[in-house]
Design an enzyme around this catalytic site. Structure first.
Site, PDB file in Angstrom:
ATOM      1  N   ARG A  18     -16.804  -0.443 -17.107  1.00 46.46           N
ATOM      2  CA  ARG A  18     -16.235  -1.132 -18.269  1.00 46.46           C
ATOM      3  C   ARG A  18     -15.350  -2.308 -17.875  1.00 46.46           C
ATOM      4  O   ARG A  18     -15.003  -2.500 -16.712  1.00 46.46           O
ATOM      5  CB  ARG A  18     -15.385  -0.154 -19.089  1.00 46.46           C
ATOM      6  CG  ARG A  18     -16.125   0.972 -19.731  1.00 46.46           C
ATOM      7  CD  ARG A  18     -15.147   1.984 -20.312  1.00 46.46           C
ATOM      8  NE  ARG A  18     -14.376   2.663 -19.276  1.00 46.46           N
ATOM      9  CZ  ARG A  18     -13.364   3.493 -19.518  1.00 46.46           C
ATOM     10  NH1 ARG A  18     -13.002   3.736 -20.760  1.00 46.46           N
ATOM     11  NH2 ARG A  18     -12.724   4.076 -18.513  1.00 46.46           N
ATOM     12  N   LYS A  77      -8.547   1.554 -14.992  1.00 42.01           N
ATOM     13  CA  LYS A  77      -8.258   2.845 -14.373  1.00 42.01           C
ATOM     14  C   LYS A  77      -7.325   2.684 -13.179  1.00 42.01           C
ATOM     15  O   LYS A  77      -6.678   1.662 -13.007  1.00 42.01           O
ATOM     16  CB  LYS A  77      -9.564   3.538 -13.984  1.00 42.01           C
ATOM     17  CG  LYS A  77     -10.483   3.814 -15.164  1.00 42.01           C
ATOM     18  CD  LYS A  77      -9.870   4.727 -16.222  1.00 42.01           C
ATOM     19  CE  LYS A  77      -9.858   6.160 -15.812  1.00 42.01           C
ATOM     20  NZ  LYS A  77      -9.405   7.078 -16.902  1.00 42.01           N
ATOM     21  N   HIS A  95      -1.618   6.702 -16.632  1.00 40.67           N
ATOM     22  CA  HIS A  95      -1.543   8.165 -16.589  1.00 40.67           C
ATOM     23  C   HIS A  95      -0.362   8.613 -15.727  1.00 40.67           C
ATOM     24  O   HIS A  95      -0.496   9.402 -14.810  1.00 40.67           O
ATOM     25  CB  HIS A  95      -2.852   8.756 -16.056  1.00 40.67           C
ATOM     26  CG  HIS A  95      -4.057   8.343 -16.847  1.00 40.67           C
ATOM     27  ND1 HIS A  95      -4.225   8.674 -18.179  1.00 40.67           N
ATOM     28  CD2 HIS A  95      -5.139   7.595 -16.515  1.00 40.67           C
ATOM     29  CE1 HIS A  95      -5.355   8.164 -18.622  1.00 40.67           C
ATOM     30  NE2 HIS A  95      -5.927   7.504 -17.649  1.00 40.67           N
ATOM     31  N   ARG A 129       0.816   4.143 -33.801  1.00 39.92           N
ATOM     32  CA  ARG A 129      -0.650   4.181 -33.735  1.00 39.92           C
ATOM     33  C   ARG A 129      -1.150   3.244 -32.638  1.00 39.92           C
ATOM     34  O   ARG A 129      -0.716   2.088 -32.552  1.00 39.92           O
ATOM     35  CB  ARG A 129      -1.254   3.786 -35.087  1.00 39.92           C
ATOM     36  CG  ARG A 129      -1.047   4.825 -36.180  1.00 39.92           C
ATOM     37  CD  ARG A 129      -1.849   4.449 -37.419  1.00 39.92           C
ATOM     38  NE  ARG A 129      -1.278   3.281 -38.059  1.00 39.92           N
ATOM     39  CZ  ARG A 129      -0.478   3.322 -39.125  1.00 39.92           C
ATOM     40  NH1 ARG A 129      -0.157   4.485 -39.660  1.00 39.92           N
ATOM     41  NH2 ARG A 129       0.001   2.211 -39.654  1.00 39.92           N
ATOM     42  N   ARG A 189      -9.698   9.180 -33.336  1.00 45.10           N
ATOM     43  CA  ARG A 189     -10.826   8.360 -32.899  1.00 45.10           C
ATOM     44  C   ARG A 189     -11.854   9.187 -32.135  1.00 45.10           C
ATOM     45  O   ARG A 189     -13.051   9.131 -32.387  1.00 45.10           O
ATOM     46  CB  ARG A 189     -10.335   7.219 -32.005  1.00 45.10           C
ATOM     47  CG  ARG A 189      -9.560   6.111 -32.704  1.00 45.10           C
ATOM     48  CD  ARG A 189      -9.278   5.009 -31.692  1.00 45.10           C
ATOM     49  NE  ARG A 189      -8.521   3.897 -32.242  1.00 45.10           N
ATOM     50  CZ  ARG A 189      -7.200   3.789 -32.197  1.00 45.10           C
ATOM     51  NH1 ARG A 189      -6.496   4.761 -31.626  1.00 45.10           N
ATOM     52  NH2 ARG A 189      -6.582   2.742 -32.705  1.00 45.10           N
ATOM     53  N   ILE A 297     -14.937  14.899 -17.763  1.00 50.20           N
ATOM     54  CA  ILE A 297     -15.115  13.612 -17.081  1.00 50.20           C
ATOM     55  C   ILE A 297     -14.123  12.620 -17.662  1.00 50.20           C
ATOM     56  O   ILE A 297     -14.098  12.393 -18.879  1.00 50.20           O
ATOM     57  CB  ILE A 297     -16.562  13.107 -17.254  1.00 50.20           C
ATOM     58  CG1 ILE A 297     -17.539  14.105 -16.624  1.00 50.20           C
ATOM     59  CG2 ILE A 297     -16.738  11.720 -16.649  1.00 50.20           C
ATOM     60  CD1 ILE A 297     -18.996  13.806 -16.926  1.00 50.20           C
ATOM     61  N   ASP A 298     -13.287  12.034 -16.799  1.00 51.58           N
ATOM     62  CA  ASP A 298     -12.176  11.241 -17.328  1.00 51.58           C
ATOM     63  C   ASP A 298     -12.494   9.767 -17.544  1.00 51.58           C
ATOM     64  O   ASP A 298     -11.587   8.987 -17.845  1.00 51.58           O
ATOM     65  CB  ASP A 298     -10.936  11.401 -16.448  1.00 51.58           C
ATOM     66  CG  ASP A 298     -11.115  10.844 -15.045  1.00 51.58           C
ATOM     67  OD1 ASP A 298     -12.213  10.334 -14.734  1.00 51.58           O
ATOM     68  OD2 ASP A 298     -10.157  10.926 -14.246  1.00 51.58           O
ATOM     69  N   LEU A 300     -15.531   8.888 -19.515  1.00 53.76           N
ATOM     70  CA  LEU A 300     -16.755   9.026 -20.305  1.00 53.76           C
ATOM     71  C   LEU A 300     -17.268   7.711 -20.892  1.00 53.76           C
ATOM     72  O   LEU A 300     -18.474   7.439 -20.832  1.00 53.76           O
ATOM     73  CB  LEU A 300     -16.526  10.038 -21.434  1.00 53.76           C
ATOM     74  CG  LEU A 300     -16.546  11.516 -21.058  1.00 53.76           C
ATOM     75  CD1 LEU A 300     -16.009  12.353 -22.212  1.00 53.76           C
ATOM     76  CD2 LEU A 300     -17.953  11.959 -20.683  1.00 53.76           C
TER      77      LEU A 300
END
Length: 353
Positions: A18, A77, A95, A129, A189, A297-298, A300
């Site tokens: 991505r 990531k 994270h 949000r 979502r 799977i982190d 996806l």
């Protein structure tokens, strides 16, 4: 504010296809006065030539470490382990705010270099949000993989695809047995994405959200064949599944997909596994008899890289056009400072020019 210089980095993870900014939106950024440097990347779903055609400058993969000090490094990531100090402002999913493994080390790298993490998970409006997220596609793929696993048609290694190709694999065939699915976090979502995939696959589903998890009906949960968790807890809540539940003789549950993948965090609502799965081995057996398979799977959405990147980029674009130290980005910075204070890192160690 001086001219914003965004530096789109190559992703170190080999399965990450991505991008947070697609070429069409890169062009809009440049037309609005943003300077955009894009690193070479052999795996990014959009080729470098499309960014060049949009007016972007290019740089070798990994060269962000020597980018000008005022450049804002944009990625998705995890960062590589080097360099040991991080001097830039980074926009990515860090994270690092819920005691995940490696979180403290990452924040201390920013402290050592004087940089800052602007975590995309915490890019929110005044009501909390999220303003840009991959959630829908994460949920869609989580449910899709769960269906394929439950029907015995999940093939490894996983490979990036398109929605049209994926949906073709979800179509039920004559000898497919009926089964029931549970989506937890159905109103978010990810939950909406999971429900859409189950609809495509012709699978009957139960949809739970806050009302149903506030007083959890465990027998009802265990009475479904497939479960997809789309809840990311921000405060402590009782776990949805415990080790004792997996050994319940009445358990009908056979396939579990954890879209959230909050493994290692004390806020994890599924503390029944200790490591994620991946594209090479997407499903892992947690119990042999009766069987229970886990998919966790982190990344996806990277399995549908073009669709998920296009949607995310469209949501992120207006925020990048309004980049600064106030509003959503100011809230990101505040959350970063809060996390550092919790580790005892002094405010004076940071610069944010």
């Amino acid at each position: 504010m001086s001219e914003l210089h965004l530096w789109l980095r190559h992703e170190a993870r080999t399965t990450e296809r991505r991008t947070p900014v697609v070429p069409a939106d890169a062009r809009r950024l440049i037309e609005n006065g943003v300077r955009l440097t894009v690193e070479e990347s052999p795996q990014r779903v959009f080729p470098l030539e499309e960014y060049e055609a949009a007016g972007c400058r290019t740089a070798p993969a990994g060269s962000w470490v020597t980018a000008p000090p005022d450049a804002v490094i944009l990625g998705l990531k995890e960062l590589p382990d080097e360099p040991p100090v991080l001097a830039h402002r980074h926009i990515s999913f860090g994270h690092a705010y819920k005691q995940q493994p490696g979180a403290a080390a990452l924040l201390r790298r920013f402290a050592a270099g004087g940089g800052a993490l602007l975590d995309l998970e915490y890019l929110v409006d005044e009501h909390g949000r999220r303003l840009a997220a991959f959630g829908f596609w994460a949920g869609y793929l989580g449910a899709a993989l769960a269906v394929l696993q439950h029907r015995g048609r999940l093939r490894a290694p996983l490979r990036p695809t398109t929605k049209e190709e994926l949906d073709a694999t979800l179509e039920p065939v004559a000898d497919d047995p009926a089964f029931t699915a549970l989506v937890i976090g159905a109103l978010g979502r990810s939950g909406r994405g999971a429900s859409a995939a189950f609809d495509t696959a012709g699978v009957a589903q139960t949809r739970w959200d806050l009302a149903e998890t506030r007083d959890l009906d465990r027998p009802a949960l265990l009475g479904h064949d497939v479960m997809v968790n789309c809840v990311l807890a921000l405060t402590p809540v009782p776990p949805f599944l415990r080790e004792s539940d997996l050994d319940d003789p009445a358990r009908r549950l056979r396939t579990l997909c954890d879209v959230t993948c909050d493994v290692g965090s004390p806020l994890n609502v599924l503390p029944v596994y200790d490591r994620t799965t991946d594209w090479t081995d997407p499903a892992r057996r947690l119990r042999k008899e009766p069987p229970l398979d886990l998919i966790a799977i982190d990344n996806l959405p990277s399995l549908l890289p073009r669709e998920s990147s296009t949607d995310f980029s469209a949501a992120l674009l207006p925020q990048l056009l309004d980049f600064g130290t106030a509003g959503p980005w100011g809230r990101c910075l505040d959350r970063f400072h809060q996390a550092c204070r919790e580790l005892g890192i002094a405010e004076g160690e940071f610069r944010h020019d």
